[in-house]
Design an enzyme around this catalytic site. Structure first.
Site, PDB file in Angstrom:
ATOM      1  N   GLU A  21      -7.036  -5.025  -9.796  1.00 45.41           N
ATOM      2  CA  GLU A  21      -6.171  -3.715  -9.565  1.00 45.41           C
ATOM      3  C   GLU A  21      -4.741  -4.154 -10.248  1.00 45.41           C
ATOM      4  O   GLU A  21      -4.007  -3.276 -10.957  1.00 45.41           O
ATOM      5  CB  GLU A  21      -5.451  -3.536  -8.114  1.00 45.41           C
ATOM      6  CG  GLU A  21      -6.531  -3.231  -7.215  1.00 45.41           C
ATOM      7  CD  GLU A  21      -6.363  -2.919  -5.775  1.00 45.41           C
ATOM      8  OE1 GLU A  21      -5.925  -1.925  -5.316  1.00 45.41           O
ATOM      9  OE2 GLU A  21      -6.486  -4.046  -5.106  1.00 45.41           O
ATOM     10  N   GLU A  73       3.047  -2.592   0.900  1.00 48.20           N
ATOM     11  CA  GLU A  73       3.912  -2.903   1.842  1.00 48.20           C
ATOM     12  C   GLU A  73       5.160  -3.235   1.013  1.00 48.20           C
ATOM     13  O   GLU A  73       6.091  -2.848   1.409  1.00 48.20           O
ATOM     14  CB  GLU A  73       3.620  -3.564   2.934  1.00 48.20           C
ATOM     15  CG  GLU A  73       2.654  -3.139   3.773  1.00 48.20           C
ATOM     16  CD  GLU A  73       1.256  -3.266   3.558  1.00 48.20           C
ATOM     17  OE1 GLU A  73       0.217  -3.100   4.393  1.00 48.20           O
ATOM     18  OE2 GLU A  73       1.008  -3.429   2.520  1.00 48.20           O
ATOM     19  N   LYS A  99      -1.927   5.403  -1.865  1.00 52.73           N
ATOM     20  CA  LYS A  99      -2.919   4.956  -2.816  1.00 52.73           C
ATOM     21  C   LYS A  99      -3.958   5.767  -2.729  1.00 52.73           C
ATOM     22  O   LYS A  99      -5.035   5.674  -1.938  1.00 52.73           O
ATOM     23  CB  LYS A  99      -3.175   3.657  -2.559  1.00 52.73           C
ATOM     24  CG  LYS A  99      -3.679   2.681  -3.523  1.00 52.73           C
ATOM     25  CD  LYS A  99      -3.767   1.248  -3.006  1.00 52.73           C
ATOM     26  CE  LYS A  99      -4.056   0.393  -3.787  1.00 52.73           C
ATOM     27  NZ  LYS A  99      -4.067  -1.132  -3.398  1.00 52.73           N
TER      28      LYS A  99
END
Length: 122
Positions: A21, A73, A99
């Site tokens: 990612e 977060e 997301k």
């Protein structure tokens, strides 16, 4: 208190728990509510008497694009705090970071995190 809504801000970024990612990146979606007094702008019809929300959109896009956090977060809180610090007129902000294609096996939904803060929370 008045509220400006900015919805569907799509940004490509590199925040995520998995190593790929951070390398490959992914799309994020951001929705924002900005509480402020717009009464003067309503009378004067002058952009300098309100919040130029183009600057908020640019700030969000920049933070999503350049941040490399492990957790969304952290990203959503960074966006929230940055808006409150950069925008003098805003007294409270709500940010929903989504997301839409989280890399979770057998999961086709999206993950969203919502943070609401006031200037007094900084």
């Amino acid at each position: 208190m008045d509220c400006i809504h900015l919805t569907g801000i799509r940004c490509y970024g590199y925040t995520g728990y998995l190593p790929e990612e951070k390398v490959l990146g992914q799309w994020f979606e951001v929705d924002v509510r900005l509480w402020l007094d717009i009464s003067t702008a309503a009378k004067t019809d002058a952009i300098e008497d309100t919040l130029d929300y183009r600057s908020v959109i640019s700030l969000i896009q920049h933070l999503v694009k350049t941040s490399k956090f492990a957790l969304v977060e952290k990203l959503v809180t960074t966006i929230t705090d940055s808006i409150l610090q950069e925008c003098d007129r805003v007294t409270q902000v709500q940010v929903i970071l989504s997301k839409p294609a989280a890399p979770i096996p057998d999961f086709g939904g999206k993950i969203s995190i919502e943070v609401t803060k006031s200037k007094s929370d900084l």
